[in-house]
Design a protein around this motif. Structure first.
Motif, PDB file in Angstrom:
ATOM      1  N   ASP A 162     -38.428 -52.767   0.164  1.00  0.00           N
ATOM      2  CA  ASP A 162     -37.199 -53.494   0.466  1.00  0.00           C
ATOM      3  C   ASP A 162     -37.501 -54.547   1.528  1.00  0.00           C
ATOM      4  N   ASN A 163     -36.478 -55.253   1.932  1.00  0.00           N
ATOM      5  CA  ASN A 163     -36.642 -56.349   2.892  1.00  0.00           C
ATOM      6  C   ASN A 163     -36.135 -55.949   4.274  1.00  0.00           C
ATOM      7  N   ILE A 164     -35.899 -54.657   4.473  1.00  0.00           N
ATOM      8  CA  ILE A 164     -35.336 -54.154   5.724  1.00  0.00           C
ATOM      9  C   ILE A 164     -36.448 -53.990   6.755  1.00  0.00           C
ATOM     10  N   GLY A 165     -36.156 -54.364   8.018  1.00  0.00           N
ATOM     11  CA  GLY A 165     -37.169 -54.311   9.074  1.00  0.00           C
ATOM     12  C   GLY A 165     -37.333 -52.911   9.652  1.00  0.00           C
ATOM     13  N   HIS A 166     -37.974 -52.030   8.896  1.00  0.00           N
ATOM     14  CA  HIS A 166     -38.125 -50.646   9.354  1.00  0.00           C
ATOM     15  C   HIS A 166     -38.932 -50.544  10.649  1.00  0.00           C
ATOM     16  N   THR A 167     -39.944 -51.387  10.812  1.00  0.00           N
ATOM     17  CA  THR A 167     -40.756 -51.345  12.029  1.00  0.00           C
ATOM     18  C   THR A 167     -39.901 -51.628  13.252  1.00  0.00           C
ATOM     19  N   ALA A 168     -38.907 -52.489  13.103  1.00  0.00           N
ATOM     20  CA  ALA A 168     -38.027 -52.838  14.220  1.00  0.00           C
ATOM     21  C   ALA A 168     -37.246 -51.640  14.725  1.00  0.00           C
ATOM     22  N   HIS A 169     -37.009 -50.649  13.862  1.00  0.00           N
ATOM     23  CA  HIS A 169     -36.286 -49.457  14.293  1.00  0.00           C
ATOM     24  C   HIS A 169     -37.011 -48.784  15.453  1.00  0.00           C
ATOM     25  N   PHE A 170     -38.322 -48.744  15.351  1.00  0.00           N
ATOM     26  CA  PHE A 170     -39.112 -48.080  16.396  1.00  0.00           C
ATOM     27  C   PHE A 170     -39.144 -48.887  17.685  1.00  0.00           C
ATOM     28  N   GLY A 171     -39.317 -50.205  17.553  1.00  0.00           N
ATOM     29  CA  GLY A 171     -39.289 -51.049  18.742  1.00  0.00           C
ATOM     30  C   GLY A 171     -37.952 -50.963  19.435  1.00  0.00           C
ATOM     31  N   GLY A 172     -36.873 -50.968  18.643  1.00  0.00           N
ATOM     32  CA  GLY A 172     -35.540 -50.846  19.210  1.00  0.00           C
ATOM     33  C   GLY A 172     -35.318 -49.513  19.885  1.00  0.00           C
ATOM     34  N   ALA A 173     -35.726 -48.437  19.217  1.00  0.00           N
ATOM     35  CA  ALA A 173     -35.588 -47.104  19.806  1.00  0.00           C
ATOM     36  C   ALA A 173     -36.340 -47.014  21.124  1.00  0.00           C
ATOM     37  N   LEU A 174     -37.542 -47.564  21.148  1.00  0.00           N
ATOM     38  CA  LEU A 174     -38.352 -47.529  22.360  1.00  0.00           C
ATOM     39  C   LEU A 174     -37.684 -48.332  23.478  1.00  0.00           C
ATOM     40  N   GLY A 175     -37.098 -49.489  23.117  1.00  0.00           N
ATOM     41  CA  GLY A 175     -36.401 -50.303  24.113  1.00  0.00           C
ATOM     42  C   GLY A 175     -35.218 -49.564  24.716  1.00  0.00           C
ATOM     43  N   GLY A 176     -34.360 -48.990  23.868  1.00  0.00           N
ATOM     44  CA  GLY A 176     -33.204 -48.240  24.359  1.00  0.00           C
ATOM     45  C   GLY A 176     -33.602 -47.029  25.174  1.00  0.00           C
ATOM     46  N   TYR A 177     -34.653 -46.370  24.723  1.00  0.00           N
ATOM     47  CA  TYR A 177     -35.174 -45.165  25.393  1.00  0.00           C
ATOM     48  C   TYR A 177     -35.658 -45.502  26.806  1.00  0.00           C
ATOM     49  N   ILE A 178     -36.485 -46.532  26.931  1.00  0.00           N
ATOM     50  CA  ILE A 178     -37.077 -46.884  28.223  1.00  0.00           C
ATOM     51  C   ILE A 178     -36.031 -47.414  29.198  1.00  0.00           C
ATOM     52  N   ILE A 179     -35.140 -48.288  28.720  1.00  0.00           N
ATOM     53  CA  ILE A 179     -34.137 -48.862  29.612  1.00  0.00           C
ATOM     54  C   ILE A 179     -33.182 -47.787  30.128  1.00  0.00           C
ATOM     55  N   THR A 180     -32.753 -46.901  29.247  1.00  0.00           N
ATOM     56  CA  THR A 180     -31.829 -45.839  29.661  1.00  0.00           C
ATOM     57  C   THR A 180     -32.476 -44.917  30.685  1.00  0.00           C
ATOM     58  N   LEU A 181     -33.719 -44.513  30.433  1.00  0.00           N
ATOM     59  CA  LEU A 181     -34.395 -43.624  31.375  1.00  0.00           C
ATOM     60  C   LEU A 181     -34.719 -44.328  32.688  1.00  0.00           C
ATOM     61  N   SER A 182     -34.992 -45.626  32.635  1.00  0.00           N
ATOM     62  CA  SER A 182     -35.284 -46.353  33.870  1.00  0.00           C
ATOM     63  C   SER A 182     -34.050 -46.476  34.753  1.00  0.00           C
ATOM     64  N   ARG A 183     -32.894 -46.535  34.136  1.00  0.00           N
ATOM     65  CA  ARG A 183     -31.643 -46.643  34.898  1.00  0.00           C
ATOM     66  C   ARG A 183     -31.113 -45.276  35.317  1.00  0.00           C
ATOM     67  N   GLU A 186     -33.016 -39.338  36.245  1.00  0.00           N
ATOM     68  CA  GLU A 186     -32.731 -37.914  36.410  1.00  0.00           C
ATOM     69  C   GLU A 186     -32.666 -37.188  35.070  1.00  0.00           C
ATOM     70  N   MET A 187     -32.465 -37.933  33.988  1.00  0.00           N
ATOM     71  CA  MET A 187     -32.438 -37.318  32.660  1.00  0.00           C
ATOM     72  C   MET A 187     -33.759 -36.627  32.325  1.00  0.00           C
ATOM     73  N   ILE A 188     -34.845 -37.156  32.855  1.00  0.00           N
ATOM     74  CA  ILE A 188     -36.164 -36.582  32.570  1.00  0.00           C
ATOM     75  C   ILE A 188     -36.218 -35.128  33.016  1.00  0.00           C
ATOM     76  N   TYR A 189     -35.519 -34.821  34.103  1.00  0.00           N
ATOM     77  CA  TYR A 189     -35.513 -33.455  34.638  1.00  0.00           C
ATOM     78  C   TYR A 189     -34.327 -32.649  34.114  1.00  0.00           C
ATOM     79  N   ASP A 190     -33.185 -33.320  33.950  1.00  0.00           N
ATOM     80  CA  ASP A 190     -31.975 -32.619  33.529  1.00  0.00           C
ATOM     81  C   ASP A 190     -31.937 -32.355  32.030  1.00  0.00           C
ATOM     82  N   ASN A 191     -32.668 -33.146  31.265  1.00  0.00           N
ATOM     83  CA  ASN A 191     -32.596 -33.046  29.804  1.00  0.00           C
ATOM     84  C   ASN A 191     -33.984 -33.248  29.200  1.00  0.00           C
ATOM     85  N   THR A 192     -34.942 -32.522  29.742  1.00  0.00           N
ATOM     86  CA  THR A 192     -36.349 -32.721  29.375  1.00  0.00           C
ATOM     87  C   THR A 192     -36.592 -32.533  27.885  1.00  0.00           C
ATOM     88  N   LEU A 193     -35.996 -31.514  27.295  1.00  0.00           N
ATOM     89  CA  LEU A 193     -36.229 -31.226  25.880  1.00  0.00           C
ATOM     90  C   LEU A 193     -35.828 -32.411  25.001  1.00  0.00           C
TER      91      LEU A 193
END
Length: 214
Positions: A162-183, A186-193
């Motif tokens: 298909d023409n869908i940007g599947h690779t972008a899903h991972f880049g986006g997930a990584l972006g949201g993941y890093i920005i949220t944890l950087s802000r 405490e989630m790293i300790y409170d919600n480690t799993l």
């Protein structure tokens, strides 16, 4: 002002640009993600392609996902951090796509999935107990949906049907993941799993790429 207005503006922009693309192939080709054109200097495609969609169902799926998960990010982090996560995830998705496909000059992709997946990942970190109604009636944990979505994206990357940007899903997930944890570190300790679980499909992608399986 209702903080959700920004989310509705983003949905509206996606709908308008996608509708134009559905009915104007020259417009679609001019603004889609295309490696050859980007490497020739048309970097704007890394942004504009995230407002185009393959068809109505692709658009509706992305916008419904954004509609359900964006309010969580807005409530817990505010309007401006939500916009930051959306845009940063969009660009992270495009950058990772460019990295993975830089030598495939014919590679094309479209969709807001990178930005939306970043918002999805952020909301799951913020509300790990959240459930969603799959097909509006089957309740599943949101983190199962998020992880399953990325695992399906690996299949989509390998199938290339298909023409869908599947690779972008991972880049986006990584972006949201890093920005949220950087802000909110405490989630790293409170919600480690949950922090670890959400990282697994991203690590899997890079392992498979290293092994030449993608």
């Amino acid at each position: 002002m209702d903080n959700n207005i920004v989310m509705f503006l983003i949905i509206g922009a996606n709908a308008l640009v996608s509708y134009k693309g559905f009915n104007d192939i020259s417009f679609f080709r001019k603004y889609e993600f295309h490696i050859g054109s980007i490497r020739a200097g048309e970097q704007y495609r890394m942004f504009t392609s995230a407002f185009l969609h393959a068809d109505v169902m692709h658009l509706v799926f992305n916008m419904l996902t954004l509609y359900f998960f964006a309010p969580v990010v807005i409530v817990y982090m505010g309007m401006l951090p939500f916009v930051l996560i959306y845009l940063a995830s969009l660009f992270c998705g495009s950058l990772l796509t460019l990295y993975f496909h830089k030598n495939d000059y014919n590679y094309r992709a479209i969709g807001a999935s990178g930005a939306v997946t970043g918002v999805l990942y952020s909301s799951i970190l913020l509300r790990p107990d959240m459930t969603i109604g799959l097909f509006f009636f089957i309740g599943i944990p949101a983190y199962v949906f998020g992880i399953g979505y990325l695992l399906y994206s690996i299949y989509g990357m390998r199938a290339k049907n298909d023409n869908i940007g599947h690779t972008a899903h991972f880049g986006g997930a990584l972006g949201g993941y890093i920005i949220t944890l950087s802000r909110m570190p405490e989630m790293i300790y409170d919600n480690t799993l949950m922090v670890v679980l959400l990282l697994i499909p991203i690590i899997l992608l890079f392992v498979l790429a290293k092994l030449g399986k993608i």
